[in-house]
Scaffold this motif. Sequence first.
Motif, PDB file in Angstrom:
ATOM      1  N   THR A 152      16.486 -62.973 -23.022  1.00  0.00           N
ATOM      2  CA  THR A 152      16.068 -61.684 -23.570  1.00  0.00           C
ATOM      3  C   THR A 152      16.185 -61.784 -25.077  1.00  0.00           C
ATOM      4  OG1 THR A 152      16.359 -59.278 -23.374  1.00  0.00           O
ATOM      5  CG2 THR A 152      18.361 -60.577 -23.578  1.00  0.00           C
ATOM      6  N   ASP A 153      15.611 -60.833 -25.802  1.00  0.00           N
ATOM      7  CA  ASP A 153      15.787 -60.815 -27.253  1.00  0.00           C
ATOM      8  C   ASP A 153      17.219 -60.369 -27.537  1.00  0.00           C
ATOM      9  OD1 ASP A 153      15.934 -59.796 -29.982  1.00  0.00           O
ATOM     10  OD2 ASP A 153      13.779 -60.086 -30.035  1.00  0.00           O
ATOM     11  N   VAL A 154      18.030 -61.299 -27.998  1.00  0.00           N
ATOM     12  CA  VAL A 154      19.472 -61.050 -28.117  1.00  0.00           C
ATOM     13  C   VAL A 154      19.757 -59.918 -29.103  1.00  0.00           C
ATOM     14  CG1 VAL A 154      21.673 -62.071 -28.827  1.00  0.00           C
ATOM     15  CG2 VAL A 154      20.037 -63.420 -27.513  1.00  0.00           C
ATOM     16  N   LYS A 155      19.056 -59.916 -30.212  1.00  0.00           N
ATOM     17  CA  LYS A 155      19.313 -58.899 -31.235  1.00  0.00           C
ATOM     18  C   LYS A 155      18.924 -57.509 -30.710  1.00  0.00           C
ATOM     19  CE  LYS A 155      19.392 -56.957 -35.457  1.00  0.00           C
ATOM     20  NZ  LYS A 155      20.308 -56.887 -36.558  1.00  0.00           N
ATOM     21  N   LEU A 156      17.776 -57.421 -30.053  1.00  0.00           N
ATOM     22  CA  LEU A 156      17.355 -56.101 -29.567  1.00  0.00           C
ATOM     23  C   LEU A 156      18.228 -55.626 -28.403  1.00  0.00           C
ATOM     24  CD1 LEU A 156      13.461 -56.223 -29.898  1.00  0.00           C
ATOM     25  CD2 LEU A 156      15.099 -54.914 -31.268  1.00  0.00           C
ATOM     26  N   ALA A 157      18.661 -56.555 -27.566  1.00  0.00           N
ATOM     27  CA  ALA A 157      19.574 -56.164 -26.487  1.00  0.00           C
ATOM     28  C   ALA A 157      20.883 -55.652 -27.094  1.00  0.00           C
ATOM     29  CB  ALA A 157      19.836 -57.346 -25.555  1.00  0.00           C
ATOM     30  N   THR A 158      21.336 -56.302 -28.163  1.00  0.00           N
ATOM     31  CA  THR A 158      22.558 -55.859 -28.845  1.00  0.00           C
ATOM     32  C   THR A 158      22.368 -54.471 -29.449  1.00  0.00           C
ATOM     33  OG1 THR A 158      23.127 -58.152 -29.368  1.00  0.00           O
ATOM     34  CG2 THR A 158      24.196 -56.444 -30.685  1.00  0.00           C
ATOM     35  N   MET A 159      21.230 -54.248 -30.079  1.00  0.00           N
ATOM     36  CA  MET A 159      20.984 -52.942 -30.689  1.00  0.00           C
ATOM     37  C   MET A 159      20.835 -51.853 -29.624  1.00  0.00           C
ATOM     38  SD  MET A 159      21.503 -53.792 -33.648  1.00  0.00           S
ATOM     39  CE  MET A 159      21.276 -52.313 -34.637  1.00  0.00           C
TER      40      MET A 159
ATOM     41  N   GLY B 176      11.605 -54.033 -41.870  1.00  0.00           N
ATOM     42  CA  GLY B 176      12.433 -55.015 -41.173  1.00  0.00           C
ATOM     43  C   GLY B 176      11.624 -55.980 -40.327  1.00  0.00           C
ATOM     44  N   ARG B 177      12.356 -56.724 -39.507  1.00  0.00           N
ATOM     45  CA  ARG B 177      11.781 -57.836 -38.767  1.00  0.00           C
ATOM     46  C   ARG B 177      10.979 -57.390 -37.553  1.00  0.00           C
ATOM     47  NH1 ARG B 177      16.201 -61.969 -36.338  1.00  0.00           N
ATOM     48  NH2 ARG B 177      14.995 -62.692 -34.542  1.00  0.00           N
ATOM     49  N   TRP B 178      11.283 -56.194 -37.028  1.00  0.00           N
ATOM     50  CA  TRP B 178      10.664 -55.775 -35.776  1.00  0.00           C
ATOM     51  C   TRP B 178       9.653 -54.652 -35.959  1.00  0.00           C
ATOM     52  CZ3 TRP B 178      15.723 -57.355 -35.896  1.00  0.00           C
ATOM     53  CH2 TRP B 178      16.033 -58.422 -35.065  1.00  0.00           C
ATOM     54  N   SER B 179       8.503 -54.824 -35.319  1.00  0.00           N
ATOM     55  CA  SER B 179       7.514 -53.741 -35.291  1.00  0.00           C
ATOM     56  C   SER B 179       7.903 -52.791 -34.157  1.00  0.00           C
ATOM     57  CB  SER B 179       6.127 -54.316 -35.022  1.00  0.00           C
ATOM     58  OG  SER B 179       6.074 -54.804 -33.696  1.00  0.00           O
ATOM     59  N   PRO B 180       7.369 -51.564 -34.179  1.00  0.00           N
ATOM     60  CA  PRO B 180       7.620 -50.678 -33.025  1.00  0.00           C
ATOM     61  C   PRO B 180       7.273 -51.329 -31.680  1.00  0.00           C
ATOM     62  CG  PRO B 180       6.771 -49.384 -34.850  1.00  0.00           C
ATOM     63  CD  PRO B 180       6.705 -50.830 -35.280  1.00  0.00           C
ATOM     64  N   PRO B 181       6.121 -52.048 -31.542  1.00  0.00           N
ATOM     65  CA  PRO B 181       5.876 -52.699 -30.239  1.00  0.00           C
ATOM     66  C   PRO B 181       6.931 -53.734 -29.863  1.00  0.00           C
ATOM     67  CG  PRO B 181       3.842 -52.564 -31.501  1.00  0.00           C
ATOM     68  CD  PRO B 181       4.950 -52.129 -32.434  1.00  0.00           C
ATOM     69  N   ASP B 182       7.520 -54.397 -30.857  1.00  0.00           N
ATOM     70  CA  ASP B 182       8.610 -55.335 -30.545  1.00  0.00           C
ATOM     71  C   ASP B 182       9.775 -54.589 -29.897  1.00  0.00           C
ATOM     72  OD1 ASP B 182       7.294 -57.504 -31.667  1.00  0.00           O
ATOM     73  OD2 ASP B 182       8.200 -57.207 -33.647  1.00  0.00           O
ATOM     74  N   LEU B 183      10.091 -53.430 -30.443  1.00  0.00           N
ATOM     75  CA  LEU B 183      11.185 -52.639 -29.883  1.00  0.00           C
ATOM     76  C   LEU B 183      10.864 -52.196 -28.466  1.00  0.00           C
ATOM     77  CD1 LEU B 183      12.250 -52.493 -32.866  1.00  0.00           C
ATOM     78  CD2 LEU B 183      13.166 -50.268 -32.217  1.00  0.00           C
ATOM     79  N   VAL B 184       9.623 -51.810 -28.250  1.00  0.00           N
ATOM     80  CA  VAL B 184       9.231 -51.398 -26.896  1.00  0.00           C
ATOM     81  C   VAL B 184       9.462 -52.564 -25.932  1.00  0.00           C
ATOM     82  CG1 VAL B 184       7.311 -50.675 -25.426  1.00  0.00           C
ATOM     83  CG2 VAL B 184       7.551 -49.715 -27.737  1.00  0.00           C
ATOM     84  N   ARG B 185       9.003 -53.755 -26.317  1.00  0.00           N
ATOM     85  CA  ARG B 185       9.184 -54.935 -25.459  1.00  0.00           C
ATOM     86  C   ARG B 185      10.670 -55.210 -25.206  1.00  0.00           C
ATOM     87  NH1 ARG B 185       4.561 -56.984 -27.755  1.00  0.00           N
ATOM     88  NH2 ARG B 185       5.693 -57.643 -29.619  1.00  0.00           N
ATOM     89  N   GLY B 186      11.450 -55.189 -26.292  1.00  0.00           N
ATOM     90  CA  GLY B 186      12.882 -55.510 -26.165  1.00  0.00           C
ATOM     91  C   GLY B 186      13.614 -54.496 -25.304  1.00  0.00           C
ATOM     92  N   PHE B 187      13.369 -53.222 -25.558  1.00  0.00           N
ATOM     93  CA  PHE B 187      14.064 -52.179 -24.798  1.00  0.00           C
ATOM     94  C   PHE B 187      13.578 -52.135 -23.346  1.00  0.00           C
ATOM     95  CE2 PHE B 187      15.193 -49.397 -28.762  1.00  0.00           C
ATOM     96  CZ  PHE B 187      16.118 -50.362 -29.135  1.00  0.00           C
ATOM     97  N   ALA B 188      12.275 -52.363 -23.153  1.00  0.00           N
ATOM     98  CA  ALA B 188      11.768 -52.379 -21.779  1.00  0.00           C
ATOM     99  C   ALA B 188      12.400 -53.538 -21.023  1.00  0.00           C
ATOM    100  CB  ALA B 188      10.243 -52.494 -21.765  1.00  0.00           C
ATOM    101  N   ASP B 189      12.626 -54.653 -21.715  1.00  0.00           N
ATOM    102  CA  ASP B 189      13.251 -55.790 -21.042  1.00  0.00           C
ATOM    103  C   ASP B 189      14.661 -55.417 -20.576  1.00  0.00           C
ATOM    104  OD1 ASP B 189      13.079 -58.544 -20.175  1.00  0.00           O
ATOM    105  OD2 ASP B 189      14.707 -58.891 -21.596  1.00  0.00           O
ATOM    106  N   VAL B 190      15.397 -54.731 -21.445  1.00  0.00           N
ATOM    107  CA  VAL B 190      16.754 -54.337 -21.066  1.00  0.00           C
ATOM    108  C   VAL B 190      16.726 -53.264 -19.975  1.00  0.00           C
ATOM    109  CG1 VAL B 190      18.872 -53.206 -21.854  1.00  0.00           C
ATOM    110  CG2 VAL B 190      17.768 -54.923 -23.307  1.00  0.00           C
ATOM    111  N   PHE B 191      15.922 -52.208 -20.198  1.00  0.00           N
ATOM    112  CA  PHE B 191      16.049 -51.034 -19.329  1.00  0.00           C
ATOM    113  C   PHE B 191      15.113 -51.046 -18.118  1.00  0.00           C
ATOM    114  CE2 PHE B 191      17.795 -49.640 -23.390  1.00  0.00           C
ATOM    115  CZ  PHE B 191      19.005 -49.132 -22.971  1.00  0.00           C
ATOM    116  N   VAL B 192      13.952 -51.668 -18.233  1.00  0.00           N
ATOM    117  CA  VAL B 192      13.051 -51.701 -17.078  1.00  0.00           C
ATOM    118  C   VAL B 192      13.364 -52.930 -16.229  1.00  0.00           C
ATOM    119  CG1 VAL B 192      10.677 -51.630 -16.269  1.00  0.00           C
ATOM    120  CG2 VAL B 192      11.303 -50.458 -18.404  1.00  0.00           C
TER     121      VAL B 192
END
Lengths: 199, 199
Positions: A152-159, B176-192
């Motif tokens: 998983t994206d480690v930084k985003l999972a951490t955030m 910063g390093r992440w676009s809004p779609p990056d956050l969607v992908r990262g958070f969906a990976d954790v939560f979905v």
Amino acid sequence: MVQIDAETPKAQDRRAEILRRAAAVFREKGFHGAGMREIATGLGLAPGALYYYFESKEELLYACQDISLTRLIQGARTILKSDHPADEQLRALIAAHIDLTLDELGGSAAHVEFHALPPDRLAEIVKKRDTYERLIRRVIRRGIKDGTFRKTDVKLATMALLGALNWSVVWWSPEGRWSPPDLVRGFADVFVSGLKESA
Amino acid sequence: MVQIDAETPKAQDRRAEILRRAAAVFREKGFHGAGMREIATGLGLAPGALYYYFESKEELLYACQDISLTRLIQGARTILKSDHPADEQLRALIAAHIDLTLDELGGSAAHVEFHALPPDRLAEIVKKRDTYERLIRRVIRRGIKDGTFRKTDVKLATMALLGALNWSVVWWSPEGRWSPPDLVRGFADVFVSGLKESA
């Protein structure tokens, strides 16, 4: 701020007591709604005596955040030194965070009021926050490396995890339905079980 | 607040423009650090003209939060009406939330400054927040029921997700390093993905 080194144990206790009280008032009223007079009165201190220990409300806020972050970092370092597997370490990190911020500090939002800090103080806090984040990332990364966690994206999972933890000081109430251990279980289920490589 | 119903389309546009500007200033300075004068000047308005639209900074903050919550609720209702499976609905909820709060509102922390609202306004916002939370819970519950998601504490999983989403307005920066779609992908990976029943 007055020198800590030169303080007697009694003065240190008094400082700790002031910080607990300040955290409680910040929790109830928010940083901007809290008054130095109110914090002092709740401790049976004259406002002038409070200013002897902390020269401004900003310094009080800084001290609250600094102490809690210092303890979160210490706790995380101890957990990382253990030889427990990554999933147990991550669960322990969640427990230590909830334990400090909700149980011990009573869910004070002081921890998350960054805008209110003067820039030099904010810079110090951001540095410590970065250190703490790095420790959490290290646990997740280790778990991915040894196959405990899926990729998983480690930084985003951490955030995401820090978001859940930090946000809990906003919504959680000691009078509410969930105890701090309930939150640990719930969050660990999302973030520890959720990151596990399915067998 | 002035009556919305009686406003001309031009006045409505002006109000929307003011809210965007206010959100940007709140983002940069925090609610307490932001000045009505500064918000007005950035729009080429005299401060007096700004007060014609919003009678106080608190009303501006309330309007920011009210509009964003209203749109989050509308978005969630549309998503819930679709016949997509729960995992896709949850991903769509995350995307809609990030889209509104980070992309459109530029990550304004105004959304999370609750203490600054007067009690009656806060009560209205809390009511809408509850509605929004219920919609998210419904998607997770539905997913557990039909076997898409594993069993978990629905309320705590929802609060963890909302924590991650709300916290992102605090740490995320457009530079910063992440676009809004990056956050969607990262958070969906954790939560979905994280909530999915492993096959």
